[in-house]
Design a protein around this motif. Structure first.
Motif, PDB file in Angstrom:
ATOM      1  N   ALA A 128     -76.496 -38.390 140.808  1.00 46.32           N
ATOM      2  CA  ALA A 128     -77.834 -38.814 141.169  1.00 46.32           C
ATOM      3  C   ALA A 128     -77.941 -40.139 141.028  1.00 46.32           C
ATOM      4  O   ALA A 128     -78.460 -40.935 141.973  1.00 46.32           O
ATOM      5  CB  ALA A 128     -78.704 -38.303 140.177  1.00 46.32           C
ATOM      6  N   LYS A 129     -77.175 -40.943 139.942  1.00 47.61           N
ATOM      7  CA  LYS A 129     -77.203 -42.323 140.223  1.00 47.61           C
ATOM      8  C   LYS A 129     -76.529 -43.007 141.379  1.00 47.61           C
ATOM      9  O   LYS A 129     -76.846 -44.074 141.914  1.00 47.61           O
ATOM     10  CB  LYS A 129     -76.472 -42.809 138.933  1.00 47.61           C
ATOM     11  N   VAL A 133     -74.269 -31.754 132.685  1.00 42.83           N
ATOM     12  CA  VAL A 133     -75.531 -32.745 132.803  1.00 42.83           C
ATOM     13  C   VAL A 133     -75.383 -34.231 133.137  1.00 42.83           C
ATOM     14  O   VAL A 133     -75.878 -34.540 133.958  1.00 42.83           O
ATOM     15  CB  VAL A 133     -76.437 -32.529 131.576  1.00 42.83           C
ATOM     16  N   GLU A 134     -74.305 -34.787 132.178  1.00 41.94           N
ATOM     17  CA  GLU A 134     -73.927 -35.879 132.445  1.00 41.94           C
ATOM     18  C   GLU A 134     -73.467 -36.248 134.012  1.00 41.94           C
ATOM     19  O   GLU A 134     -73.688 -37.303 134.766  1.00 41.94           O
ATOM     20  CB  GLU A 134     -73.131 -36.571 131.407  1.00 41.94           C
ATOM     21  N   CYS A 173     -76.414 -45.596 146.560  1.00 44.78           N
ATOM     22  CA  CYS A 173     -76.148 -45.279 148.074  1.00 44.78           C
ATOM     23  C   CYS A 173     -77.340 -45.797 148.869  1.00 44.78           C
ATOM     24  O   CYS A 173     -77.249 -46.353 149.831  1.00 44.78           O
ATOM     25  CB  CYS A 173     -75.622 -44.067 148.402  1.00 44.78           C
ATOM     26  N   LEU A 174     -78.670 -45.375 148.486  1.00 45.08           N
ATOM     27  CA  LEU A 174     -79.765 -45.820 148.845  1.00 45.08           C
ATOM     28  C   LEU A 174     -79.822 -47.309 148.849  1.00 45.08           C
ATOM     29  O   LEU A 174     -80.374 -47.771 149.879  1.00 45.08           O
ATOM     30  CB  LEU A 174     -81.034 -44.872 148.503  1.00 45.08           C
ATOM     31  N   LEU A 222     -73.535 -37.042 151.193  1.00 45.62           N
ATOM     32  CA  LEU A 222     -72.904 -37.887 150.145  1.00 45.62           C
ATOM     33  C   LEU A 222     -72.858 -37.192 148.808  1.00 45.62           C
ATOM     34  O   LEU A 222     -71.685 -37.428 148.462  1.00 45.62           O
ATOM     35  CB  LEU A 222     -73.880 -39.135 150.000  1.00 45.62           C
ATOM     36  N   GLU A 223     -73.515 -36.254 148.623  1.00 48.70           N
ATOM     37  CA  GLU A 223     -73.218 -35.423 147.555  1.00 48.70           C
ATOM     38  C   GLU A 223     -72.168 -34.629 147.670  1.00 48.70           C
ATOM     39  O   GLU A 223     -71.534 -34.209 146.693  1.00 48.70           O
ATOM     40  CB  GLU A 223     -74.641 -34.669 147.226  1.00 48.70           C
ATOM     41  N   ALA A 224     -72.124 -34.077 148.928  1.00 52.19           N
ATOM     42  CA  ALA A 224     -70.931 -33.152 148.952  1.00 52.19           C
ATOM     43  C   ALA A 224     -69.663 -34.108 148.887  1.00 52.19           C
ATOM     44  O   ALA A 224     -68.543 -33.513 148.394  1.00 52.19           O
ATOM     45  CB  ALA A 224     -70.943 -32.561 150.342  1.00 52.19           C
ATOM     46  N   ILE A 225     -69.670 -35.120 149.301  1.00 48.95           N
ATOM     47  CA  ILE A 225     -68.456 -36.206 149.104  1.00 48.95           C
ATOM     48  C   ILE A 225     -68.458 -36.249 147.692  1.00 48.95           C
ATOM     49  O   ILE A 225     -67.219 -36.227 147.123  1.00 48.95           O
ATOM     50  CB  ILE A 225     -68.474 -37.238 149.778  1.00 48.95           C
ATOM     51  N   TRP A 226     -69.228 -36.669 146.902  1.00 50.28           N
ATOM     52  CA  TRP A 226     -69.098 -36.842 145.339  1.00 50.28           C
ATOM     53  C   TRP A 226     -68.431 -35.708 144.897  1.00 50.28           C
ATOM     54  O   TRP A 226     -67.564 -35.831 144.053  1.00 50.28           O
ATOM     55  CB  TRP A 226     -70.456 -37.022 144.778  1.00 50.28           C
TER      56      TRP A 226
END
Length: 51
Positions: free
Chosen positions: A11-12, A4-5, A17-18, A30-34
């Motif tokens: 998300a943070k 969860v963290e 990024c935005l 960007l999420e895929a990169i994370w």
């Protein structure tokens, strides 16, 4: 870090990024990169594991 963290950290990061100007349309990529460079607990993977 719990799963969860890890999701909250992602998300943070996406929010940051935005804030610095990334377009909203880039969020999926960007999420895929994370997650490419982090495990399910948000810890950085080794360089070999990320390939």
């Amino acid at each position: 870090m719990t799963k969860v963290e890890a999701r909250m950290a992602c998300a943070k990061w996406l929010s940051q990024c935005l804030e610095i100007g990334w377009p909203r349309e880039s969020l999926d990529d960007l999420e895929a990169i994370w997650w490419r460079y982090r495990d399910e607990h948000g810890e950085l993977k080794s360089a070999q594991a990320a390939e």
